[in-house]
Enzyme design. Structure first.
Site, short mmCIF file in Angstrom:
data_model
loop_
_atom_site.label_atom_id
_atom_site.label_comp_id
_atom_site.label_asym_id
_atom_site.label_seq_id
_atom_site.Cartn_x
_atom_site.Cartn_y
_atom_site.Cartn_z
N GLU A 125 48.85 -20.97 16.03
CA GLU A 125 48.73 -21.71 14.68
C GLU A 125 47.79 -21.02 13.79
OE1 GLU A 125 50.24 -26.18 15.71
OE2 GLU A 125 47.94 -25.87 15.84
N CYS A 138 42.35 -19.45 8.03
CA CYS A 138 41.95 -19.58 9.42
C CYS A 138 42.95 -18.80 10.33
CB CYS A 138 41.87 -21.00 9.90
SG CYS A 138 40.98 -21.28 11.42
N CYS A 145 43.07 -20.08 25.26
CA CYS A 145 41.76 -19.99 25.17
C CYS A 145 41.30 -20.00 26.59
CB CYS A 145 40.87 -20.56 24.04
SG CYS A 145 39.17 -20.39 23.99
N CYS A 149 35.92 -25.66 25.65
CA CYS A 149 35.01 -26.58 25.08
C CYS A 149 35.54 -27.78 24.94
CB CYS A 149 34.74 -25.90 23.65
SG CYS A 149 34.12 -24.34 23.57
N CYS A 152 37.35 -29.55 21.81
CA CYS A 152 38.26 -28.50 21.25
C CYS A 152 39.72 -28.79 21.81
CB CYS A 152 37.76 -27.08 21.18
SG CYS A 152 38.90 -26.21 20.19
N GLU A 210 38.84 -16.91 21.53
CA GLU A 210 37.57 -16.35 21.24
C GLU A 210 37.70 -14.86 20.64
OE1 GLU A 210 34.24 -15.11 20.47
OE2 GLU A 210 34.01 -17.11 21.40
N SER A 241 33.77 -16.10 14.03
CA SER A 241 32.92 -17.16 14.60
C SER A 241 33.08 -17.03 16.22
CB SER A 241 33.63 -18.47 14.37
OG SER A 241 33.11 -19.52 14.86
N SER A 263 29.27 -21.32 17.23
CA SER A 263 29.39 -22.72 17.40
C SER A 263 28.70 -23.01 18.41
CB SER A 263 30.93 -22.61 18.20
OG SER A 263 32.20 -22.13 17.43
N LEU A 264 27.56 -23.75 17.76
CA LEU A 264 26.62 -24.21 18.51
C LEU A 264 26.74 -25.68 18.98
CD1 LEU A 264 23.71 -23.30 19.07
CD2 LEU A 264 22.70 -24.50 17.05
N HIS A 265 26.65 -26.41 18.14
CA HIS A 265 27.10 -27.79 18.52
C HIS A 265 26.03 -28.65 19.44
CE1 HIS A 265 30.82 -26.57 16.75
NE2 HIS A 265 31.28 -25.88 17.66
N ASN A 340 36.87 -33.84 14.49
CA ASN A 340 38.36 -34.34 14.27
C ASN A 340 39.07 -34.64 15.41
OD1 ASN A 340 38.32 -33.43 11.58
ND2 ASN A 340 37.90 -31.28 12.50
N CYS A 383 39.08 -28.28 12.05
CA CYS A 383 38.53 -27.83 13.01
C CYS A 383 38.67 -28.47 14.29
CB CYS A 383 36.99 -27.74 12.57
SG CYS A 383 36.79 -26.50 10.99
#
Length: 411
Positions: A125, A138, A145, A149, A152, A210, A241, A263-265, A340, A383
């Site tokens: 996508e 994007c 992946c 995560c 995600c 990634e 990213s 991407s810390l979070h 999201n 996101c």
């Protein structure tokens, strides 16, 4: 063109018929080749070496400035040469399976690529986000992946393969096709796009996958995107990213030179181990050391730290204060991303009041921390929501088959 036009289409729809050929594995494509690779391909096609530099420049211009999808359009080359090129090479775009348009103007394409050893065609996508003054694309770098995560949606899809430079840059070309962002092309009626300038003005490698686990292909594609005689996007308008592939961050700065996003979070290793499992291999301290050493880092070239806001998980005021402490001395900005939701997700978005309070803490410390208003939620384009629609449908089919099988067994 207007930045405030109303887009009536909001549901999943097959792509409108197109005269642009879809990418296949039958002929090698000239799209996605470096300048050196393009020259070598022309030599192998029988182009006299003394002409290769000129012909390469002509083809490069047609591909990336004019958006040509047919050798026949290359009017400054002889008919015989165009026929030779058409016999040997392709200029195809990714196949559009579906195109969705959100009520806010965000566009999402489900794109299909040839198997290339994966056993069957693969899908990713790509999302276009129009805003005042810019249009951000994007872009995906992998099919699926490996990082899993927990917040995600893409992380729930297994890695199938890396995308090639052709497939990465093809997403950019396709978006410019569909938006009318090439010379003499028309923008769709009613489309929400920037009011002036380029419609695709920014690229973010924040789609599926990634990027630093597909380093060489991403590097080639982004060099093409930044080439001043082609797509000519400033490296300051290209952001890569990463979830924190520490050994590759230095190389990314030296060899790609784009803006960097992390991407810390989370601000504690035990929580980040859960949210972003690569943290078990490269913990926060190592990641931030790599960020401090990022080539070219300055107040004019800040690192963006992405922080998804998860209710009751990472959104306390103590988390905000620790985030400020961790980033001290790093030229940075912080993007706060309201979570999201997606089907099956285990998290909730932080309350808006809490997000604003968190933002106040980091803003007072001198970090710009815009709250990223969710875009494209109604079409799962925001996101953390990207996942091949075919994967979603296969899951639905499997669940339906399981129900039918259970009913049959009961009978």
């Amino acid at each position: 063109m207007t930045a405030l036009a109303i887009v009536p289409e909001t549901s999943v729809a097959p792509a409108r018929p197109s005269l642009i050929p879809a990418l296949t594995a039958e002929k090698p494509s000239l799209i996605g080749l470096s300048r050196e690779e393009l020259g070598q391909a022309l030599v192998e096609a029988g182009i006299p070496e003394k002409q290769v530099r000129m012909r390469s420049a002509q083809i490069w211009h047609w591909l990336y400035v004019r958006g040509a999808t047919d050798f026949g359009a290359m009017s400054n080359m002889s008919k015989a040469l165009r026929e030779t090129l058409a016999e040997r090479f392709a200029l195809a775009r990714p196949e559009i399976v579906t195109e969705q348009i959100s009520v806010d103007g965000t566009r999402k394409w489900l794109l299909r690529f040839p198997p290339r050893g994966a056993g069957r065609p693969v899908e990713v996508e790509t999302v276009y986000i129009p805003e005042e003054g810019r249009g951000t694309l994007c872009v995906s770098s992998q099919v699926g992946c490996t990082l899993t995560c927990s917040f995600c949606h893409t992380g729930t899809q297994k890695l199938v393969r890396n995308l090639t430079p052709e497939e990465i840059i093809g997403q950019v070309l396709l978006a410019r096709d569909r938006l009318g962002d090439f010379p003499d092309a028309a923008t769709p009626a009613g489309a929400i796009v920037p009011g002036e300038g380029r419609l695709v003005s920014n690229i973010v490698m924040m789609g599926m996958g990634e990027p630093l686990y597909n380093f060489d292909n991403v590097k080639t594609a982004l060099h093409i995107a930044a080439d001043g005689e082609g797509l000519a996007l400033s490296r300051r308008r290209i952001t890569l990213s990463t979830s924190g592939v520490v050994p590759m961050i230095q190389r990314a700065g030296e060899e790609i030179g784009s803006m960097l996003a992390i991407s810390l979070h989370a601000v504690r290793d035990e929580l980040r181990d859960e949210l972003v499992p690569i943290n078990k291999k490269y913990p926060i301290a190592e990641l931030l050391d790599a960020c401090r050493a990022y080539p070219g880092l300055s107040n004019a070239k800040r690192i963006t730290f992405e922080y998804v806001m998860l209710k009751g998980v990472n959104d306390s005021l103590s988390d905000a204060r620790e985030l400020v402490r961790l980033l001290k001395g790093i030229p940075a900005k912080i993007n706060l991303i309201p979570f999201n939701p997606w089907p099956g997700s285990a998290y909730e978005c932080s309350d808006w009041e809490q997000i604003e309070t968190f933002s106040d803490v980091v803003n007072r410390a001198g970090y710009a921390s815009p709250i990223r208003t969710p875009r494209g939620r109604d079409i799962f384009a925001a996101c953390g929501q990207l996942k091949s629609a075919s994967e979603r449908m296969r899951k639905v089919d499997r669940e339906a088959a399981s129900v039918v099988g259970g009913v049959a067994a009961a009978l």
